[in-house]
Design a protein around this motif. Structure first.
Motif, PDB file in Angstrom:
ATOM      1  N   HIS A   1       0.858  -1.184   0.000  1.00  0.00           N
ATOM      2  CA  HIS A   1       0.000   0.000   0.000  1.00  0.00           C
ATOM      3  C   HIS A   1       0.896   1.237   0.000  1.00  0.00           C
ATOM      4  O   HIS A   1       1.939   1.259   0.663  1.00  0.00           O
ATOM      5  N   GLU A   2       0.483   2.251  -0.752  1.00  0.00           N
ATOM      6  CA  GLU A   2       1.259   3.491  -0.818  1.00  0.00           C
ATOM      7  C   GLU A   2       0.339   4.698  -0.863  1.00  0.00           C
ATOM      8  O   GLU A   2      -0.812   4.607  -1.321  1.00  0.00           O
ATOM      9  N   GLU A   3       0.861   5.830  -0.383  1.00  0.00           N
ATOM     10  CA  GLU A   3       0.156   7.102  -0.422  1.00  0.00           C
ATOM     11  C   GLU A   3       1.152   8.199  -0.743  1.00  0.00           C
ATOM     12  O   GLU A   3       2.327   8.134  -0.350  1.00  0.00           O
TER      13      GLU A   3
ATOM     14  N   ARG B   1      -3.502   7.373  -3.762  1.00  0.00           N
ATOM     15  CA  ARG B   1      -3.141   6.202  -2.956  1.00  0.00           C
ATOM     16  C   ARG B   1      -3.570   4.964  -3.723  1.00  0.00           C
ATOM     17  O   ARG B   1      -4.513   4.997  -4.526  1.00  0.00           O
TER      18      ARG B   1
END
Length: 292
Positions: free
Chosen positions: A224-226, A237
Motif C-alpha cells: 500500500h502506498e500514499e 493512494r
C-alpha cells in the motif's frame, strides 16, 4: 737537508690527501648505506599480491541471439537492483531502446500520458501480462498507475516488431510490451520492503513465500502506498495484491494458479496551459477551486 725536507713534506701531503679522500669516501658510503636502510624500512617487500573481485552483471537491456526482430529483455536482476519495488510499468520500460515515457507527478504516481514505443502512442501497441493481452475497457490504452507494481514481476520483454501470426493482442502492429510475473521461491520466507521520499510519499509491502510444499510453491505479495504527488492537488493512494501458486504435475508439466488485485484512488490531471504554468508555477496540476 733540502731534499729530505721536501721528501718529508711530500709524504705528509700524500698522507693528508689519503686521509681526506678516504674519509670522504667512507662518509659517502655510510650515507648511501643509511639511505638504502631507510628505503628498505619505508618500502616493505611484498612478494605477491592477488586481488579477487566480482563485477555485477546488471544491464538495462539484454538481447537474445535467437530473435528474428528487434527485441530486448529487462532481467530480474535489473528490476531488483535498479527499480524501486513500487514502480509502475512506465518506470520499468523507460530504459529500453525506442521507448519514451514521462510521469510528471513522480515515479509510480499517476498515469503516464506520454508513453510510446517506436513513435506509436499508447493504444497503438500491444501489452501483455504472462502472455495475456490486457487494456482499458473504453479503449486500447493502459492506465499505468492502476496496474501491477515492479515487485510482482520477474522480467519484461520489449518486442519492437509486429510479431508473427501466433502473436495475440489488441494492437500488435506497433510492437509488444510483455511482462512476466515472478516465480515463487523454493524456500519459505518473509520479505518486507518499503520506501519514503519526496512529496510525502510513503509505502510498504510484505511478501510471504511458502516454499516447496505438497500444494506447490506459492507466494502472496501485498503493498500500500500514499503520496501528495509532485503536481499541486494531485495526491493519490493505491493498494496491490498478488497471489501465485505453481504446482508440479509432471517433470515437464506445471499448473499455475494466479490472481492480482489492484485498487487506485487519485486526482487525475491531464496537463495545463503555458499561461497556467507562468501564473501558478511549473508544478501546477489542479487548483483547489471546485467551480473550475
Amino acid at each position: 737537508m733540502i731534499s729530505t725536507r721536501k721528501k718529508f713534506v711530500l709524504q705528509t701531503g700524500v698522507m693528508a690527501a689519503a686521509i681526506f679522500f678516504g674519509s670522504t669516501t667512507n662518509t659517502a658510503e655510510l650515507k648511501q648505506a643509511d639511505t638504502e636502510k631507510d628505503a628498505s624500512k619505508e618500502k616493505p617487500k611484498v612478494e605477491k599480491l592477488t586481488v579477487l573481485g566480482h563485477a555485477a552483471r546488471i544491464d538495462p537491456a539484454t538481447v537474445s541471439i535467437y530473435i528474428t526482430q528487434p527485441t530486448s529483455k529487462i532481467q530480474s536482476g535489473f528490476l531488483a537492483n535498479n527499480i524501486i519495488p513500487l514502480a509502475s510499468v512506465d518506470d520499468i520500460i523507460q530504459f529500453q531502446p525506442s521507448v519514451f515515457s514521462q510521469n510528471p507527478n513522480g515515479p509510480g504516481m499517476g498515469k503516464a500520458e506520454t508513453m510510446s514505443l517506436r513513435g506509436f502512442q499508447d493504444g497503438q501497441y500491444n501489452m501483455t501480462f504472462d502472455g495475456i493481452p490486457f487494456g482499458n475497457a473504453s479503449d486500447m490504452g493502459h492506465t499505468t498507475s492502476s496496474l501491477f507494481i515492479s515487485h510482482f514481476l520477474g522480467e519484461a520483454q520489449i518486442d519492437r516488431g509486429p510479431g508473427t501470426a501466433s502473436t495475440i493482442g489488441n494492437a500488435t502492429f506497433g510492437g509488444t510490451m510483455g511482462f512476466t510475473s515472478k516465480n515463487p521461491s523454493a524456500r519459505m520466507g518473509t520479505t518486507l520492503y518499503g520506501t519514503y521520499g519526496s512529496f510525502n510519499t510513503r509505502a510498504g509491502g510484505i511478501e510471504f513465500d511458502t516454499g516447496k510444499t505438497r500444494m506447490g510453491r506459492a507466494f502472496i505479495d501485498m503493498q500500500h502506498e500514499e503520496t501528495n504527488g509532485y503536481l499541486t492537488n494531485s495526491s493519490g493512494r493505491r493498494s496491490n495484491l498478488m497471489f501465485k501458486d505453481v504446482i508440479d504435475l509432471a517433470p515437464e508439466t506445471t499448473l499455475t494458479i494466479e490472481t492480482t488485485y489492484n485498487k487506485e484512488w487519485q486526482y487525475t490531471t491531464q496537463g495545463a496551459t503555458l499561461d497556467d504554468y507562468k501564473k501558478y508555477g511549473k508544478n501546477y496540476g489542479l487548483c483547489n477551486d471546485p467551480s473550475k
